[in-house]
Design a protein around this motif. Structure first.
Motif, PDB file in Angstrom:
ATOM      1  N   THR A 275       0.830  -1.176   0.012  1.00  0.00           N
ATOM      2  CA  THR A 275       0.052  -0.070   0.026  1.00  0.00           C
ATOM      3  C   THR A 275       0.813   1.193  -0.001  1.00  0.00           C
ATOM      4  O   THR A 275       0.599   2.171  -0.776  1.00  0.00           O
ATOM      5  N   LEU A 276       1.992   1.305   0.867  1.00  0.00           N
ATOM      6  CA  LEU A 276       2.813   2.313   0.750  1.00  0.00           C
ATOM      7  C   LEU A 276       3.684   2.595  -0.388  1.00  0.00           C
ATOM      8  O   LEU A 276       3.700   3.608  -0.762  1.00  0.00           O
ATOM      9  N   ALA A 277       3.873   1.506  -0.974  1.00  0.00           N
ATOM     10  CA  ALA A 277       4.757   1.497  -2.124  1.00  0.00           C
ATOM     11  C   ALA A 277       3.714   2.151  -3.518  1.00  0.00           C
ATOM     12  O   ALA A 277       4.080   2.920  -4.002  1.00  0.00           O
ATOM     13  N   ILE A 278       2.467   1.987  -3.507  1.00  0.00           N
ATOM     14  CA  ILE A 278       1.528   2.272  -4.469  1.00  0.00           C
ATOM     15  C   ILE A 278       1.390   3.749  -4.291  1.00  0.00           C
ATOM     16  O   ILE A 278       1.431   4.553  -5.121  1.00  0.00           O
TER      17      ILE A 278
ATOM     18  N   ILE B  70      -5.667   2.139  -5.236  1.00  0.00           N
ATOM     19  CA  ILE B  70      -4.793   1.200  -4.546  1.00  0.00           C
ATOM     20  C   ILE B  70      -5.377  -0.241  -4.564  1.00  0.00           C
ATOM     21  O   ILE B  70      -4.557  -1.307  -4.654  1.00  0.00           O
ATOM     22  N   GLU B  71      -6.714  -0.051  -4.324  1.00  0.00           N
ATOM     23  CA  GLU B  71      -7.326  -1.565  -4.375  1.00  0.00           C
ATOM     24  C   GLU B  71      -7.311  -2.090  -5.445  1.00  0.00           C
ATOM     25  O   GLU B  71      -7.399  -3.384  -5.599  1.00  0.00           O
ATOM     26  N   TYR B  72      -7.442  -1.494  -6.592  1.00  0.00           N
ATOM     27  CA  TYR B  72      -7.268  -2.091  -8.115  1.00  0.00           C
ATOM     28  C   TYR B  72      -6.071  -2.599  -7.900  1.00  0.00           C
ATOM     29  O   TYR B  72      -5.958  -3.943  -8.407  1.00  0.00           O
TER      30      TYR B  72
ATOM     31  N   GLY C 198      -8.620  -0.721   3.219  1.00  0.00           N
ATOM     32  CA  GLY C 198      -9.102   0.338   4.166  1.00  0.00           C
ATOM     33  C   GLY C 198      -8.581   0.243   5.193  1.00  0.00           C
ATOM     34  O   GLY C 198      -8.020   1.211   5.780  1.00  0.00           O
ATOM     35  N   GLY C 199      -8.315  -1.166   5.751  1.00  0.00           N
ATOM     36  CA  GLY C 199      -8.050  -1.358   7.133  1.00  0.00           C
ATOM     37  C   GLY C 199      -6.362  -0.746   7.255  1.00  0.00           C
ATOM     38  O   GLY C 199      -5.803  -0.171   8.044  1.00  0.00           O
ATOM     39  N   VAL C 200      -5.589  -1.411   6.218  1.00  0.00           N
ATOM     40  CA  VAL C 200      -4.034  -1.226   6.009  1.00  0.00           C
ATOM     41  C   VAL C 200      -3.736   0.320   5.974  1.00  0.00           C
ATOM     42  O   VAL C 200      -2.969   0.911   6.470  1.00  0.00           O
ATOM     43  N   MET C 201      -4.609   0.853   5.234  1.00  0.00           N
ATOM     44  CA  MET C 201      -4.514   2.425   5.010  1.00  0.00           C
ATOM     45  C   MET C 201      -4.726   3.485   6.271  1.00  0.00           C
ATOM     46  O   MET C 201      -3.970   4.219   6.416  1.00  0.00           O
TER      47      MET C 201
ATOM     48  N   ASP D  52      -2.665   6.153  10.812  1.00  0.00           N
ATOM     49  CA  ASP D  52      -2.378   6.406  12.255  1.00  0.00           C
ATOM     50  C   ASP D  52      -0.880   6.574  12.566  1.00  0.00           C
ATOM     51  O   ASP D  52      -0.592   7.117  13.543  1.00  0.00           O
ATOM     52  N   LYS D  53      -0.125   5.763  11.788  1.00  0.00           N
ATOM     53  CA  LYS D  53       1.408   5.861  11.955  1.00  0.00           C
ATOM     54  C   LYS D  53       1.908   7.136  11.366  1.00  0.00           C
ATOM     55  O   LYS D  53       3.168   7.317  11.400  1.00  0.00           O
ATOM     56  N   ASN D  54       0.798   7.998  10.879  1.00  0.00           N
ATOM     57  CA  ASN D  54       1.474   9.394  10.370  1.00  0.00           C
ATOM     58  C   ASN D  54       2.374   9.093   9.019  1.00  0.00           C
ATOM     59  O   ASN D  54       3.162   9.829   8.641  1.00  0.00           O
TER      60      ASN D  54
END
Lengths: 254, 186, 186
Positions: free
Chosen positions: C92-95, C107-109, C116-119, C124-126
């Motif tokens: 997710t971070l990479a995308i 992202i989901e595509y 959603g959860g990982v985002m 939350d981790k900024n």
């Protein structure tokens, strides 16, 4: 000198040159460039005669040697008062520097290596990870980030975006196929659920079916190591499988 | 052995990578001043009684490792776990370890051969990492060694590497990494 | 501790599965009658002094295991490591890093799964920030990476990220992934 030299045995042209210098007992600071060039070219030619692929780097070095040789032939002009640089200087510098890293590499080879000479423990944390979904952890750095993105794009042919999965391929059918496979075997590799005969659409539907099963918590996925094989296993009894059937009709992918 | 000692020992034991004092302090919720003497005690305990493993200080942390003398016997356990490094891989690793941050062009100039493939393998094995881009035209990527590199060779940090002087002291001027000819390199 | 004791201890320590008496006998090239008392000695040693781990007999073999009482503390080992991410988080971070501003749908595509959860975790981790709303029907939120993201990866700015071209240049055998949308990717 018998040409028993195999280019593969040398990590590059510098390595080969060092070998020649040593085997002819030359002083690295005073390389007999004519002799060494001749030796080097003979080896390269021999290799070519044997129809072996010679990496470009070896040919490049041959050219460099010939160039140095020709510069050595030029008369040193007295008129220019400046001290002219020895045409061999740059090559000598490279050889010395290379020799050094070659020695360091050799010393690395001698160092006790983890998993070869020295081992760390492999422990069972009793009652620790049980029942806990161990999120597959990966070490990350810039490289891992770039690699992840590259993998995602590579695995994703661009056209899929607008592709409509035809009615004939129902996710429910593929769910059945996967669960059937899984009830026969305890666990199967992720790759195994994709038949090689599948068309791309079928691959996609199979993939969606797998995701659906994970979402329904009918199957679990586990992966060994960061890029290791992924394994699928049923997390529910075969009886419960029957109960999820009605829900499958609600799937809107078909 | 008191409770904190027991916990520290178990934490180091169970972790899959070396644990630093900071991490041990955070995990045990105890100040570092409390943990330091325990580490010393453990080092002494495992060092003195000739046990099968000892408490090593590696990559900025602590980790139990088997003693090197037993290598010939333990090898039998590791049929396919050990990675054999090619000469190319070790040379590349050596250059990067000593010259980091290093660009691919510098590495290839020193080795005299294309090194992209071997660098990719080392990156995949987490032995290298990308440090960013160099502030020169073309902004090439810069590479350095990783924590796993230190772990692989049991080094506390990069200063644990033998100094360059110890290698091929043919040329007194070569005590430091030779500056590369920028024209050839970039 | 004698030499055989040291070896048996190290073998059990280093093996990734429990070692049976037979295996220990084969690996150490010593008869089982010699090994049995050593096992007892080890069990006694680790059992008596309340250490962080003990020698357990499991699945017909021997293995060191951490003591059960410490489980609540050891659990923390597998969590919150600053430099370790789940595969999902990394993807997710990479995308987002490469395609920002990116919407959740994009992202989901690419990932093919709900993200959603990982985002949320990354927000939350900024590591992510919201860049605004996209001017398309539905006005979805656009996401980008944060300053903390740069710090985590030691980047000065986003241009420090290797482009896909630079990445694939490492290995001639790597075929460059077809970018979905060349403008956004490079």
């Amino acid at each position: 000198m018998a040409i028993q030299i195999q280019l593969e045995n040398f990590s590059g042209p510098l390595d080969l040159l060092l070998h020649l210098i040593k085997s002819h007992e030359m002083d690295i600071y005073d390389i007999r460039i004519f002799e060494i060039t001749e030796q080097y070219l003979t080896i390269i030619e021999k290799m070519q005669q044997l129809d072996l692929d010679i990496a470009g780097e070896f040919l490049l070095m041959a050219a460099t040697l010939v160039h140095i040789k020709s510069r050595m032939l030029l008369p040193v002009s007295d008129e220019i008062g400046e001290e002219e640089e020895d045409p061999r200087a740059e090559l000598v510098k490279r050889l010395l520097e290379y020799q050094r890293y070659k020695d360091i590499a050799e010393s690395f080879q001698q160092l006790p290596q983890l998993e070869r000479d020295i081992f760390v423990g492999h422990f069972q944390l009793e009652n620790v990870l049980e029942g806990e979904s161990e999120d597959n952890q990966v070490t990350i750095g810039i490289y891992q980030l770039a690699d992840a993105f590259h993998q995602l794009l590579k695995d994703k042919p661009p056209e899929i975006f607008h592709e409509v999965v035809r009615e004939s391929l129902s996710v429910a059918d593929y769910i059945d196929r996967i669960t059937e496979k899984l009830s026969q075997k305890k666990r199967i590799a992720f790759r195994e659920i994709f038949s090689t005969k599948y068309s791309r659409s079928e691959l996609i539907v199979t993939f969606i079916a797998t995701l659906e099963l994970v979402k329904l918590q009918v199957i679990g996925i586990e992966q060994v190591g960061a890029f290791g094989e992924m394994w699928l296993a049923l997390t529910t009894s075969v009886d419960r499988l029957a109960q999820i059937s009605p829900e499958k009709d609600l799937l809107t992918y078909g | 052995m008191d409770n904190l000692g027991q916990l520290i020992e178990a934490l180091i034991f169970a972790s899959d990578s070396p644990l630093s004092l900071d991490r041990l302090s955070a995990l045990s919720e105890q100040p570092k001043t409390q943990i330091r003497p325990i580490i010393e005690q453990l080092q002494h305990h495992y060092g003195a009684s000739e046990r099968g493993f000892y408490l090593a200080e590696v990559a900025g942390g602590y980790q139990f490792r088997t003693v090197v003398e037993l290598a010939p016997w333990l090898k039998k356990l590791s049929k396919d776990r050990a990675t054999r490094f090619s000469r190319a891989a070790l040379e590349t690793l050596a250059i990067i370890a000593y010259r980091q941050p290093a660009t691919r062009a510098e590495i290839e100039y020193l080795r005299g051969v294309d090194s992209g493939g071997v660098m990719k393998t080392l990156l995949d094995k987490n032995l290298l990492r990308i440090l960013g881009k160099k502030d020169v035209p073309g902004r090439p990527l810069m590479y350095g060694t990783s924590r796993q590199f230190l772990e692989l060779f049991g080094l506390r940090d990069l200063s644990d590497l033998p100094t360059l002087k110890e290698f091929t002291a043919l040329d007194p001027e070569l005590t430091e990494a030779a500056p590369l000819d920028p024209e050839t390199v970039e």
